[in-house]
Scaffold this motif. Structure first.
Motif, PDB file in Angstrom:
ATOM      1  N   LEU A   1      18.160  70.804  72.163  1.00 50.80           N
ATOM      2  CA  LEU A   1      18.794  71.767  71.263  1.00 50.80           C
ATOM      3  C   LEU A   1      17.737  72.489  70.438  1.00 50.80           C
ATOM      4  CD1 LEU A   1      21.720  69.544  69.925  1.00 50.80           C
ATOM      5  CD2 LEU A   1      21.833  71.285  71.704  1.00 50.80           C
ATOM      6  N   ASN A   2      18.008  73.742  70.098  1.00 53.45           N
ATOM      7  CA  ASN A   2      17.100  74.459  69.208  1.00 53.45           C
ATOM      8  C   ASN A   2      17.380  74.063  67.765  1.00 53.45           C
ATOM      9  OD1 ASN A   2      19.375  75.878  68.459  1.00 53.45           O
ATOM     10  ND2 ASN A   2      18.778  77.776  69.458  1.00 53.45           N
ATOM     11  N   TYR A   3      16.571  74.591  66.832  1.00 60.03           N
ATOM     12  CA  TYR A   3      16.663  74.179  65.422  1.00 60.03           C
ATOM     13  C   TYR A   3      18.046  74.435  64.845  1.00 60.03           C
ATOM     14  CZ  TYR A   3      15.852  74.117  60.404  1.00 60.03           C
ATOM     15  OH  TYR A   3      15.949  73.850  59.067  1.00 60.03           O
ATOM     16  N   TRP A   4      18.590  75.639  65.099  1.00 61.25           N
ATOM     17  CA  TRP A   4      19.883  75.991  64.502  1.00 61.25           C
ATOM     18  C   TRP A   4      21.022  75.173  65.089  1.00 61.25           C
ATOM     19  CZ3 TRP A   4      19.462  78.069  60.048  1.00 61.25           C
ATOM     20  CH2 TRP A   4      18.377  78.872  59.767  1.00 61.25           C
ATOM     21  N   SER A   5      20.951  74.836  66.363  1.00 62.11           N
ATOM     22  CA  SER A   5      21.967  73.976  66.974  1.00 62.11           C
ATOM     23  C   SER A   5      21.898  72.560  66.400  1.00 62.11           C
ATOM     24  CB  SER A   5      21.787  73.932  68.488  1.00 62.11           C
ATOM     25  OG  SER A   5      22.036  75.191  69.045  1.00 62.11           O
ATOM     26  N   ILE A   6      20.682  72.076  66.214  1.00 62.89           N
ATOM     27  CA  ILE A   6      20.517  70.744  65.606  1.00 62.89           C
ATOM     28  C   ILE A   6      21.104  70.756  64.195  1.00 62.89           C
ATOM     29  CG2 ILE A   6      18.836  69.067  64.757  1.00 62.89           C
ATOM     30  CD1 ILE A   6      16.981  69.989  67.039  1.00 62.89           C
ATOM     31  N   LEU A   7      20.800  71.808  63.452  1.00 65.01           N
ATOM     32  CA  LEU A   7      21.282  71.889  62.072  1.00 65.01           C
ATOM     33  C   LEU A   7      22.805  71.977  62.027  1.00 65.01           C
ATOM     34  CD1 LEU A   7      19.840  72.007  59.319  1.00 65.01           C
ATOM     35  CD2 LEU A   7      20.113  74.472  59.407  1.00 65.01           C
ATOM     36  N   GLY A   8      23.385  72.822  62.863  1.00 59.34           N
ATOM     37  CA  GLY A   8      24.828  73.043  62.814  1.00 59.34           C
ATOM     38  C   GLY A   8      25.664  71.952  63.436  1.00 59.34           C
ATOM     39  N   ARG A   9      25.158  71.328  64.492  1.00 57.09           N
ATOM     40  CA  ARG A   9      25.969  70.348  65.217  1.00 57.09           C
ATOM     41  C   ARG A   9      25.695  68.894  64.831  1.00 57.09           C
ATOM     42  NH1 ARG A   9      27.861  72.266  70.616  1.00 57.09           N
ATOM     43  NH2 ARG A   9      27.612  74.518  70.572  1.00 57.09           N
ATOM     44  N   ILE A  10      24.499  68.627  64.330  1.00 58.19           N
ATOM     45  CA  ILE A  10      24.136  67.239  64.045  1.00 58.19           C
ATOM     46  C   ILE A  10      23.945  66.998  62.551  1.00 58.19           C
ATOM     47  CG2 ILE A  10      22.404  65.440  64.426  1.00 58.19           C
ATOM     48  CD1 ILE A  10      21.875  66.704  67.167  1.00 58.19           C
ATOM     49  N   VAL A  11      23.136  67.826  61.902  1.00 59.28           N
ATOM     50  CA  VAL A  11      22.705  67.531  60.541  1.00 59.28           C
ATOM     51  C   VAL A  11      23.760  67.921  59.499  1.00 59.28           C
ATOM     52  CG1 VAL A  11      20.942  68.017  58.810  1.00 59.28           C
ATOM     53  CG2 VAL A  11      20.290  67.671  61.180  1.00 59.28           C
ATOM     54  N   LEU A  12      24.237  69.176  59.545  1.00 60.79           N
ATOM     55  CA  LEU A  12      25.162  69.629  58.498  1.00 60.79           C
ATOM     56  C   LEU A  12      26.456  68.805  58.402  1.00 60.79           C
ATOM     57  CD1 LEU A  12      24.804  73.496  58.376  1.00 60.79           C
ATOM     58  CD2 LEU A  12      24.072  71.813  56.712  1.00 60.79           C
ATOM     59  N   PRO A  13      27.084  68.402  59.517  1.00 63.76           N
ATOM     60  CA  PRO A  13      28.269  67.543  59.358  1.00 63.76           C
ATOM     61  C   PRO A  13      27.970  66.251  58.587  1.00 63.76           C
ATOM     62  CG  PRO A  13      28.188  68.397  61.576  1.00 63.76           C
ATOM     63  CD  PRO A  13      26.891  68.784  60.918  1.00 63.76           C
ATOM     64  N   GLN A  14      26.788  65.681  58.810  1.00 63.12           N
ATOM     65  CA  GLN A  14      26.424  64.464  58.078  1.00 63.12           C
ATOM     66  C   GLN A  14      26.109  64.760  56.620  1.00 63.12           C
ATOM     67  OE1 GLN A  14      23.527  62.025  60.154  1.00 63.12           O
ATOM     68  NE2 GLN A  14      24.180  62.917  62.093  1.00 63.12           N
ATOM     69  N   VAL A  15      25.493  65.925  56.367  1.00 64.82           N
ATOM     70  CA  VAL A  15      25.197  66.318  54.982  1.00 64.82           C
ATOM     71  C   VAL A  15      26.496  66.479  54.205  1.00 64.82           C
ATOM     72  CG1 VAL A  15      24.276  68.183  53.548  1.00 64.82           C
ATOM     73  CG2 VAL A  15      22.975  67.361  55.499  1.00 64.82           C
ATOM     74  N   PHE A  16      27.491  67.125  54.822  1.00 64.86           N
ATOM     75  CA  PHE A  16      28.771  67.302  54.137  1.00 64.86           C
ATOM     76  C   PHE A  16      29.419  65.955  53.834  1.00 64.86           C
ATOM     77  CE2 PHE A  16      28.856  71.670  56.037  1.00 64.86           C
ATOM     78  CZ  PHE A  16      28.826  72.332  54.823  1.00 64.86           C
ATOM     79  N   ARG A  17      29.334  65.017  54.753  1.00 65.46           N
ATOM     80  CA  ARG A  17      29.920  63.693  54.505  1.00 65.46           C
ATOM     81  C   ARG A  17      29.247  62.982  53.338  1.00 65.46           C
ATOM     82  NH1 ARG A  17      29.552  62.480  60.428  1.00 65.46           N
ATOM     83  NH2 ARG A  17      31.268  63.684  61.268  1.00 65.46           N
ATOM     84  N   HIS A  18      27.950  63.199  53.187  1.00 62.77           N
ATOM     85  CA  HIS A  18      27.230  62.551  52.085  1.00 62.77           C
ATOM     86  C   HIS A  18      27.451  63.268  50.753  1.00 62.77           C
ATOM     87  CE1 HIS A  18      24.944  59.445  54.147  1.00 62.77           C
ATOM     88  NE2 HIS A  18      24.789  60.290  55.146  1.00 62.77           N
ATOM     89  N   ALA A  19      27.521  64.599  50.782  1.00 60.67           N
ATOM     90  CA  ALA A  19      27.569  65.369  49.534  1.00 60.67           C
ATOM     91  C   ALA A  19      28.985  65.630  49.053  1.00 60.67           C
ATOM     92  CB  ALA A  19      26.841  66.693  49.729  1.00 60.67           C
ATOM     93  N   LEU A  20      29.992  65.546  49.919  1.00 60.75           N
ATOM     94  CA  LEU A  20      31.353  65.911  49.535  1.00 60.75           C
ATOM     95  C   LEU A  20      31.929  65.056  48.404  1.00 60.75           C
ATOM     96  CD1 LEU A  20      33.425  68.029  50.268  1.00 60.75           C
ATOM     97  CD2 LEU A  20      34.432  66.406  51.851  1.00 60.75           C
ATOM     98  N   PRO A  21      31.812  63.733  48.418  1.00 64.92           N
ATOM     99  CA  PRO A  21      32.377  62.960  47.301  1.00 64.92           C
ATOM    100  C   PRO A  21      31.768  63.335  45.951  1.00 64.92           C
ATOM    101  CG  PRO A  21      31.880  61.520  49.128  1.00 64.92           C
ATOM    102  CD  PRO A  21      31.298  62.853  49.462  1.00 64.92           C
ATOM    103  N   ARG A  22      30.468  63.552  45.914  1.00 67.39           N
ATOM    104  CA  ARG A  22      29.811  63.926  44.665  1.00 67.39           C
ATOM    105  C   ARG A  22      30.283  65.307  44.197  1.00 67.39           C
ATOM    106  NH1 ARG A  22      23.785  63.881  45.476  1.00 67.39           N
ATOM    107  NH2 ARG A  22      24.360  61.803  46.112  1.00 67.39           N
ATOM    108  N   THR A  23      30.447  66.227  45.137  1.00 66.52           N
ATOM    109  CA  THR A  23      30.891  67.579  44.807  1.00 66.52           C
ATOM    110  C   THR A  23      32.320  67.569  44.281  1.00 66.52           C
ATOM    111  OG1 THR A  23      29.449  68.435  46.538  1.00 66.52           O
ATOM    112  CG2 THR A  23      31.154  69.908  45.710  1.00 66.52           C
ATOM    113  N   ILE A  24      33.198  66.818  44.920  1.00 65.86           N
ATOM    114  CA  ILE A  24      34.589  66.727  44.459  1.00 65.86           C
ATOM    115  C   ILE A  24      34.643  66.088  43.080  1.00 65.86           C
ATOM    116  CG2 ILE A  24      36.802  65.594  44.893  1.00 65.86           C
ATOM    117  CD1 ILE A  24      36.309  66.059  47.862  1.00 65.86           C
TER     118      ILE A  24
END
Length: 80
Positions: A23-46
């Motif tokens: 995968l290229n950088y943007w695919s890695i970011l969009g498909r692998i990294v960002l979903p995990q970032v949202f899972r980690h940051a969402l409780p704190r944001t809410i």
């Protein structure tokens, strides 16, 4: 609203795994990294949104809104 802590919580191996899959950088970011970032940051944001709402609720009470919107009748005497 995503904090840096969300990105820091993701292991570097996630990027390496994406590269191993071809995968290229943007695919890695969009498909692998960002979903995990949202899972980690969402409780704190809410939590931050809830705390902000509670603070605003104490600053602007419904009774003060009623005082500002209530207008006494300017008509004196008998009603028409």
């Amino acid at each position: 609203m995503l904090s840096g802590g969300g990105f820091q919580a993701i292991p570097k191996g996630q990027f390496e795994a994406g590269k191993a899959l071809g995968l290229n950088y943007w695919s890695i970011l969009g498909r692998i990294v960002l979903p995990q970032v949202f899972r980690h940051a969402l409780p704190r944001t809410i939590n931050m949104i809830v705390v902000t709402a509670r603070v605003l609720k104490t600053i602007v009470e419904p009774s003060s809104i009623c005082i500002f919107t209530w207008r006494p009748s300017t008509r004196v005497g008998r009603p028409a």
